[in-house]
Design an enzyme around this catalytic site. Structure first.
Site, short mmCIF file in Angstrom:
data_model
loop_
_atom_site.label_atom_id
_atom_site.label_comp_id
_atom_site.label_asym_id
_atom_site.label_seq_id
_atom_site.Cartn_x
_atom_site.Cartn_y
_atom_site.Cartn_z
N GLU A 163 -21.52 18.83 96.70
CA GLU A 163 -22.01 17.89 95.68
C GLU A 163 -21.07 16.72 95.42
OE1 GLU A 163 -22.90 20.17 92.17
OE2 GLU A 163 -24.50 21.30 93.15
N GLU B 5 -29.91 26.78 98.96
CA GLU B 5 -29.99 27.31 97.58
C GLU B 5 -31.40 27.15 97.02
OE1 GLU B 5 -26.91 25.68 95.03
OE2 GLU B 5 -25.44 25.64 96.65
C1 XIL Z 1 -24.38 28.28 89.85
C2 XIL Z 1 -24.40 29.79 89.63
O1 XIL Z 1 -25.61 30.32 90.10
C3 XIL Z 1 -24.24 30.09 88.16
O2 XIL Z 1 -24.14 31.49 87.95
C4 XIL Z 1 -22.99 29.40 87.63
O3 XIL Z 1 -22.91 29.60 86.23
C5 XIL Z 1 -23.03 27.91 87.93
O4 XIL Z 1 -23.21 27.72 89.32
N1 XIL Z 1 -25.29 24.34 92.96
C6 XIL Z 1 -24.31 25.12 93.54
C7 XIL Z 1 -24.08 26.49 93.04
O5 XIL Z 1 -23.73 24.70 94.55
O6 XIL Z 1 -22.75 26.88 93.19
C8 XIL Z 1 -24.52 26.64 91.59
O7 XIL Z 1 -24.40 28.00 91.24
C9 XIL Z 1 -25.93 26.13 91.42
C10 XIL Z 1 -26.02 24.67 91.77
#
Ligand code: XIL
Length: 406
Positions: free
Chosen positions: A181, A294
């Protein structure tokens, strides 16, 4: 091998200690079933009980999920994690905040458990994530803020962090999300000059971190991972920025192997799967692998009380998915984009169960984003993926063996 065939084999193996006539009956029954299976191999491979990982294996696509410790210690969740998926990503357990809670003190418990679980169940691991502005340890961000950690020290600490973590799991991680990101959400988009890492260490850091990761594990595939970088923003602004960035890294001979598109969709925004296909193909044209890393598709859910607490919770298990057929469509759209691009090597969902999802806690009033409802029943989102994977078997470049290894 299809599940039914495996069951037959297991059955005949189990009968080894049985009387001869029983063994004979089992063998005859197995033969009849095998013949029936041979006559309708395609039908057998698309049965309602086929798992996502089995169907994915038939088209050389690994299907993954993110997991948190609870998913691996709860027997039902662990069973689904093992049965349905052939890739695991730690939801949080490999983030810097978790692995080094105080300087020089490490906590690898969650990460070790996940990697061990994955190996036990013949799953590969996506390491997540090494360089991100979020979920950094407090001691690090505070030290930078109060000036006790200089930029030169910060660079050394990051180098050390990457080397320590990547070396620890050397040879056991399939893909690493090295950078997460780093593009702005603006139009036009660009490498974010205000990103914590870029602001302190400059844009040249990007090349360095991939090189550091490669030195620690030369066999791992190293990825740039982000959201909305495969057409989800409609404008392709973020795609343009990510594409330019990875292209420039490749021109500098930086060891980058893949682009991960997170695939966090929200039904209130548009989604064009054709644009996603086109963008994944564009990354692939640079010689990179691509992955959906994701995936989830969230929407606003009915609420029960004045503070808008989502109804999708363990205590009020009323699944609202019946009102959300588009969720399944958008999952299918993402999966089809991946299937349409040969370089797309994995399709990972960010958790599979609504009751465990990160969505209600992060996006107020939203939920219903996952493949299984709060009672752990597969939703239309799940069966739509099954159907799409089984149809993909007929796609011209995805026929062939059912090995997961390629
Ligand atoms: C999220 C997790 O799922 C949560 O449990 C945590 O509180 C915050 O992070 N993009 C990403 C992930 O790359 O690492 C994130 O994961 C969701 C968004």
């Amino acid at each position: 091998m299809t599940k039914s065939f495996r069951t037959i084999l297991a059955g005949s193996r189990r009968s080894e200690g049985a009387p001869r006539n029983v063994r004979l009956m089992v063998a005859v029954a197995a033969g009849v079933l095998m013949l029936a299976g041979a006559a309708s191999a395609d039908e057998a491979s698309t049965s309602a009980s086929s798992t996502l990982r089995e169907l994915g294996a038939q088209v050389q696509l690994r299907i993954g999920t993110a997991a948190v410790p609870n998913d691996l210690s709860d027997p039902t969740l662990a069973q689904i994690t093992a049965d349905q998926f052939s890739v695991l990503t730690p939801g949080n357990e490999m983030k810097w905040q978790v692995v080094e809670p105080s300087p020089g003190t490490f906590n690898w418990t969650g990460a070790d458990n996940l990697v061990n679980f994955a190996e036990e169940h013949r799953e590969r691991v996506r390491g997540h994530t090494l360089v991100w502005h979020n979920q950094l340890p407090n001691w690090l961000t505070q030290g930078v803020a109060n000036g006790t950690i200089s930029d030169a020290q910060l660079r050394d600490l990051l180098h050390q962090h990457i080397t320590t973590e990547v070396s620890r799991y050397r040879g056991r991680i399939w893909q690493w999300d090295v950078v997460n990101e780093m593009m702005t959400d603006s139009n036009p988009s660009q490498l974010n000059p205000n990103d914590f890492w870029i602001a302190h260490l400059g844009a040249g850091l990007l090349a360095d971190v991939f090189r550091w990761a490669h030195a620690a594990d030369p066999d791992a595939l190293l990825c740039y991972n982000d959201y909305n970088i495969a057409g989800e923003d409609g404008s392709n602004a973020k795609f343009n920025a990510a594409f330019t960035t990875v292209k420039s890294l490749l021109a500098q001979k930086v060891p980058i192997d893949c682009v991960g598109d997170q695939g966090h969709l929200d039904l209130q925004f548009g989604f064009n799967p054709i644009l996603m296909t086109q963008d994944l193909r564009a990354y692939a044209s640079l010689g990179l692998k691509v992955a959906i890393t994701e995936a989830d598709v969230r929407t606003f859910v009915e609420t029960t009380d004045s503070d808008q607490t989502p109804i999708v919770s363990k205590t009020d298990p009323t699944p609202s998915h019946t009102a959300n057929p588009a969720g399944a469509d958008w999952y299918v759209g993402m999966l089809q984009s991946c299937l349409a691009v040969k370089a797309c090597i994995s399709f990972t969902v960010w958790g599979f169960a609504d009751a465990e999802s990160w969505i209600p806690g992060t996006f107020k009033g939203e939920g219903d984003a996952d493949l299984y409802d709060v009672n752990l029943n597969p939703k239309p989102q799940y069966t739509a993926l099954q159907q799409t994977l089984s149809l993909a078997r007929g796609a011209p470049h995805r026929g062939g063996s059912s090995r997961e290894e390629d």
